[in-house]
Design an enzyme around this catalytic site. Structure first.
Site, PDB file in Angstrom:
ATOM      1  N   LYS A  42     -36.045  11.749 -26.081  1.00  0.00           N
ATOM      2  CA  LYS A  42     -36.870  11.185 -27.138  1.00  0.00           C
ATOM      3  C   LYS A  42     -38.283  10.907 -26.636  1.00  0.00           C
ATOM      4  CE  LYS A  42     -32.815   8.497 -28.494  1.00  0.00           C
ATOM      5  NZ  LYS A  42     -32.282   7.091 -28.527  1.00  0.00           N
ATOM      6  N   GLY A  43     -38.402  10.780 -25.315  1.00  0.00           N
ATOM      7  CA  GLY A  43     -39.619  10.219 -24.719  1.00  0.00           C
ATOM      8  C   GLY A  43     -40.909  10.961 -24.998  1.00  0.00           C
ATOM      9  N   ASP A  99     -42.409  13.796 -21.309  1.00  0.00           N
ATOM     10  CA  ASP A  99     -43.137  12.545 -21.094  1.00  0.00           C
ATOM     11  C   ASP A  99     -43.515  12.371 -19.622  1.00  0.00           C
ATOM     12  OD1 ASP A  99     -40.456  12.268 -20.332  1.00  0.00           O
ATOM     13  OD2 ASP A  99     -40.084  10.473 -21.529  1.00  0.00           O
ATOM     14  N   ASP A 102     -40.236  13.412 -12.804  1.00  0.00           N
ATOM     15  CA  ASP A 102     -39.911  12.473 -11.733  1.00  0.00           C
ATOM     16  C   ASP A 102     -39.239  13.268 -10.610  1.00  0.00           C
ATOM     17  OD1 ASP A 102     -39.542   9.801 -10.723  1.00  0.00           O
ATOM     18  OD2 ASP A 102     -37.515   9.770 -11.508  1.00  0.00           O
ATOM     19  N   LYS A 130     -44.886  12.038 -11.316  1.00  0.00           N
ATOM     20  CA  LYS A 130     -44.693  11.203 -10.117  1.00  0.00           C
ATOM     21  C   LYS A 130     -44.378  12.145  -8.963  1.00  0.00           C
ATOM     22  CE  LYS A 130     -42.080   7.521 -12.249  1.00  0.00           C
ATOM     23  NZ  LYS A 130     -40.874   6.675 -12.111  1.00  0.00           N
ATOM     24  N   ASP A 158     -39.170   4.720 -22.163  1.00  0.00           N
ATOM     25  CA  ASP A 158     -38.398   3.510 -22.441  1.00  0.00           C
ATOM     26  C   ASP A 158     -37.802   2.905 -21.182  1.00  0.00           C
ATOM     27  OD1 ASP A 158     -36.429   5.685 -22.116  1.00  0.00           O
ATOM     28  OD2 ASP A 158     -34.974   4.149 -22.661  1.00  0.00           O
TER      29      ASP A 158
HETATM   30  P1  IMP Z   1     -36.371  13.772 -13.779  1.00  0.00           P
HETATM   31  O1  IMP Z   1     -35.233  14.607 -14.244  1.00  0.00           O
HETATM   32  O2  IMP Z   1     -35.995  12.921 -12.594  1.00  0.00           O
HETATM   33  O3  IMP Z   1     -37.655  14.547 -13.534  1.00  0.00           O
HETATM   34  O4  IMP Z   1     -36.651  12.692 -14.865  1.00  0.00           O
HETATM   35  C1  IMP Z   1     -37.132  12.979 -16.081  1.00  0.00           C
HETATM   36  C2  IMP Z   1     -36.673  11.970 -17.112  1.00  0.00           C
HETATM   37  O5  IMP Z   1     -36.302  10.702 -16.537  1.00  0.00           O
HETATM   38  C3  IMP Z   1     -37.807  11.688 -18.046  1.00  0.00           C
HETATM   39  O6  IMP Z   1     -37.782  12.568 -19.143  1.00  0.00           O
HETATM   40  C4  IMP Z   1     -37.570  10.258 -18.448  1.00  0.00           C
HETATM   41  O7  IMP Z   1     -36.695  10.209 -19.549  1.00  0.00           O
HETATM   42  C5  IMP Z   1     -36.873   9.624 -17.279  1.00  0.00           C
HETATM   43  N1  IMP Z   1     -37.831   8.890 -16.408  1.00  0.00           N
HETATM   44  C6  IMP Z   1     -38.243   9.228 -15.180  1.00  0.00           C
HETATM   45  N2  IMP Z   1     -39.127   8.344 -14.688  1.00  0.00           N
HETATM   46  C7  IMP Z   1     -39.305   7.420 -15.668  1.00  0.00           C
HETATM   47  C8  IMP Z   1     -40.140   6.248 -15.775  1.00  0.00           C
HETATM   48  O8  IMP Z   1     -40.925   5.871 -14.891  1.00  0.00           O
HETATM   49  N3  IMP Z   1     -40.030   5.563 -16.943  1.00  0.00           N
HETATM   50  C9  IMP Z   1     -39.211   5.939 -17.953  1.00  0.00           C
HETATM   51  N4  IMP Z   1     -38.423   7.029 -17.904  1.00  0.00           N
HETATM   52  C10 IMP Z   1     -38.476   7.763 -16.770  1.00  0.00           C
HETATM   53 MG    MG Z   2     -37.233  11.821 -21.243  1.00  0.00          MG
END
Ligand code: IMP
Ligand code: MG
Length: 179
Positions: A42-43, A99, A102, A130, A158
């Site tokens: 949703k972000g 959004d 990470d 990040k 969120d």
């Molecule tokens: P990844 O798969 O670790 O790259 O994370 C991506 C998803 O994790 C994003 O789409 C967010 O939903 C969530 N996420 C990662 N870091 C944050 C943060 O700092 N705040 C909120 N949601 C996050």
């Molecule tokens: Mg997300």
């Protein structure tokens, strides 16, 4: 400022200028070719909705939703597809809108999934990055802002489904996590 927010990482003005900057780049790179914008629920929705208003080519909009198992402030490598696209993307230019990137797990999986469907091109844009947290390598075409290793909320992001409606991106006070 919201009472649960400790500090602002990206102001509303900075968000607007990143949206403009990214839209300008996408408009230039696509050179008028049609584009399917895929917002990751949703972000990414506030970002995707602001972005599409600044795109000048013929634009279609669709949504995908994935969920990752594990703790709430980090994603695991296991990504579950909760909602898929409603259309065939063969031969289309696709722009994935996220959004935040990470660990990179989410976008890595989504990009792989879509590439196997013979899209003409698959590009990725994200409002936040990040880089210090990256676990898998995934190349991102357009980035709003790089942020340090802090958990961000607002503008779609969120914590426990709250704070998505903040017009800026900030970091929560410790007390907000204890609720
Ligand atoms: P990844 O798969 O670790 O790259 O994370 C991506 C998803 O994790 C994003 O789409 C967010 O939903 C969530 N996420 C990662 N870091 C944050 C943060 O700092 N705040 C909120 N949601 C996050
Ligand atoms: Mg997300």
């Amino acid at each position: 400022m919201h009472k649960d927010v400790e500090k602002i990482l990206v102001t509303e003005e900075q968000i607007n200028s990143a949206v403009k900057r990214i839209a300008d780049s996408v408009n230039r790179d696509l050179n008028g070719e049609p584009l399917l914008v895929v917002a990751i629920l949703k972000g990414s929705t506030p970002f995707a909705m602001d972005l599409i208003k600044k795109l000048t080519m013929p634009v279609e909009l669709d949504f995908m939703q994935v969920s990752s198992y594990g703790k709430s402030t980090s994603s695991s490598g296991f990504i579950n597809l909760k909602k898929d696209l409603e259309q065939d993307i063969t031969g289309k230019n696709v722009l994935i809108v996220e959004d935040i990137i990470d660990s990179g797990n989410t976008l890595f999986k989504i990009k792989k999934l879509l590439e196997h469907r013979d899209a003409k091109s698959v590009r990725i844009c994200t409002m936040l990055d990040k880089p210090s947290r990256r676990v898998v390598d995934v190349s991102v075409d357009y980035v709003g802002y790089e942020i340090p290793d802090e958990f961000a909320v607002g503008y779609g992001l969120d914590y426990d489904e709250l704070y998505r409606n903040l017009p800026y991106i900030g970091v929560l006070k410790k007390s907000a996590y204890q609720k």
